[in-house]
Design an enzyme around this catalytic site. Sequence first.
Site, PDB file in Angstrom:
ATOM      1  N   ASP A  16       0.735  -1.364   0.238  1.00  0.00           N
ATOM      2  CA  ASP A  16      -0.070  -0.024  -0.103  1.00  0.00           C
ATOM      3  C   ASP A  16       1.003   1.233  -0.091  1.00  0.00           C
ATOM      4  O   ASP A  16       0.574   2.102   0.834  1.00  0.00           O
ATOM      5  CB  ASP A  16      -0.814  -0.108   1.197  1.00  0.00           C
ATOM      6  CG  ASP A  16      -1.639  -1.373   1.501  1.00  0.00           C
ATOM      7  OD1 ASP A  16      -2.139  -1.915   0.551  1.00  0.00           O
ATOM      8  OD2 ASP A  16      -1.806  -1.915   2.629  1.00  0.00           O
ATOM      9  N   ASN A 164     -17.180  -6.716  -0.354  1.00  0.00           N
ATOM     10  CA  ASN A 164     -16.506  -6.060   1.010  1.00  0.00           C
ATOM     11  C   ASN A 164     -16.342  -4.609   1.022  1.00  0.00           C
ATOM     12  O   ASN A 164     -16.296  -3.871   2.016  1.00  0.00           O
ATOM     13  CB  ASN A 164     -14.972  -6.664   1.120  1.00  0.00           C
ATOM     14  CG  ASN A 164     -14.729  -8.139   1.146  1.00  0.00           C
ATOM     15  OD1 ASN A 164     -15.454  -9.021  -0.024  1.00  0.00           O
ATOM     16  ND2 ASN A 164     -14.305  -8.703   2.158  1.00  0.00           N
ATOM     17  N   GLU A 201     -11.113  -0.761  -3.816  1.00  0.00           N
ATOM     18  CA  GLU A 201     -10.519  -0.410  -2.788  1.00  0.00           C
ATOM     19  C   GLU A 201      -9.143   0.322  -3.209  1.00  0.00           C
ATOM     20  O   GLU A 201      -9.022   0.381  -4.403  1.00  0.00           O
ATOM     21  CB  GLU A 201     -10.057  -1.477  -1.612  1.00  0.00           C
ATOM     22  CG  GLU A 201      -8.971  -2.458  -2.220  1.00  0.00           C
ATOM     23  CD  GLU A 201      -8.677  -3.283  -1.301  1.00  0.00           C
ATOM     24  OE1 GLU A 201      -9.129  -3.716  -0.400  1.00  0.00           O
ATOM     25  OE2 GLU A 201      -7.387  -4.347  -1.659  1.00  0.00           O
ATOM     26  N   HIS A 265      -2.890  -1.055  -5.364  1.00  0.00           N
ATOM     27  CA  HIS A 265      -2.942  -0.241  -4.213  1.00  0.00           C
ATOM     28  C   HIS A 265      -2.110   1.038  -4.466  1.00  0.00           C
ATOM     29  O   HIS A 265      -1.008   1.028  -3.586  1.00  0.00           O
ATOM     30  CB  HIS A 265      -2.740  -0.978  -2.747  1.00  0.00           C
ATOM     31  CG  HIS A 265      -3.241   0.038  -1.693  1.00  0.00           C
ATOM     32  ND1 HIS A 265      -4.217  -0.366  -0.784  1.00  0.00           N
ATOM     33  CD2 HIS A 265      -3.069   1.400  -1.458  1.00  0.00           C
ATOM     34  CE1 HIS A 265      -4.518   0.696  -0.062  1.00  0.00           C
ATOM     35  NE2 HIS A 265      -3.727   1.610  -0.467  1.00  0.00           N
ATOM     36  N   ARG A 298       4.843  -8.019  -0.270  1.00  0.00           N
ATOM     37  CA  ARG A 298       4.599  -7.165  -1.296  1.00  0.00           C
ATOM     38  C   ARG A 298       5.336  -5.990  -1.140  1.00  0.00           C
ATOM     39  O   ARG A 298       5.680  -5.510  -0.343  1.00  0.00           O
ATOM     40  CB  ARG A 298       3.056  -6.663  -0.777  1.00  0.00           C
ATOM     41  CG  ARG A 298       2.058  -7.745  -1.276  1.00  0.00           C
ATOM     42  CD  ARG A 298       0.622  -7.407  -0.704  1.00  0.00           C
ATOM     43  NE  ARG A 298       0.520  -7.329   0.545  1.00  0.00           N
ATOM     44  CZ  ARG A 298      -0.752  -6.892   1.275  1.00  0.00           C
ATOM     45  NH1 ARG A 298      -1.720  -6.444   0.472  1.00  0.00           N
ATOM     46  NH2 ARG A 298      -0.729  -6.516   2.431  1.00  0.00           N
TER      47      ARG A 298
END
Length: 343
Positions: A16, A164, A201, A265, A298
């Site tokens: 992120d 979600n 998201e 993200h 990540r």
Amino acid sequence: MSQDPIPNPIVLQRADPCVLRHDGQYYFTGSYPLYDRIVLRRAERLEDLQAADEVTIWTKHFEGPQSNLIWAPEIHRVNGAWYIYYAAAEIGHPHADVPDTAETFCHRVFVLECTDEDPMTGEWVERGKVDTGWESFALDATSFVKDGTQYLVWAQQDFAIRGNSNLYIARMENPWTLATEAVMLTKPELDWEIERFWVNEGPSVLQKNGKLYLSYSASGTGPEYAMGVLIADAEADLLDPASWTKSQEPVFTSAPENGIYGPGHNSFTEDEDGETVLVYHARTYTEILGDPLYEPNRQACAQVLPFDAEGNPVWGTPQPMSRPVPTALDVLPPEGMTEVAPA
């Protein structure tokens, strides 16, 4: 345009990623693998962020709504002050619909403010939770200022809509208070948005060439994770969903030929020449050992985002890693890390 590719990853094991360029310096933050703090780095070049000192500017509470799973901090500069938007959960939060159960993913959006010149050494003050209008899973807040007006875009669950999280926008009264009701811009509905999980998201907004590009990520966080975009004219009413056109296909996806999986993200910044830079996280393998939530590999990556003759972004594909990265077999749970099963 920059001649040499940006060395990737720009920072190891930071999902992120958010990069802000200010006064010739790059400020970096992202999810810390223990999910227990918010950290900042600073460097004059993107390629120097990995070696830059990392400063912890806030740690989670011992109990209460900010005591668990600190996710996806973003750093922004508004009216001469620094702000960090982040998501936090509460240990053992009771599930709203099921008595006597604990809800792990009970996140809400919170804000930190620093009015000192240097965010690395300045004092950060909690401005509390952003009241989005209703109580449900909320995360991944981003902010942008257009014509002197600040907006917030975030992901939140509506129990009446399958999935979600959807993406919402509102105008802000101040950097921690909404001035208008939340307006939904997109929900997971396309085939590429509903693989494993129904998710929209990780929004980020780029203002370029008379348009606003609102990128976002969708589906589960494995190889299926991909990015889409909403586009609005810069003069349009940004609180009107009809002002935004949604891509029907993903614009940035896994590139197995380059060994890159699940890119998403993202945030946007620019290089020293003023070229737009796409910042995102990605994995280099698909077989994850242990709990995926606590698998730290990540990697934060960046690459120049070119534009065509008509002024439209050419998203391209994630480029190969040019720096060493850990493999799945290299991963050991960091000290203090415990596994958490999804609620």
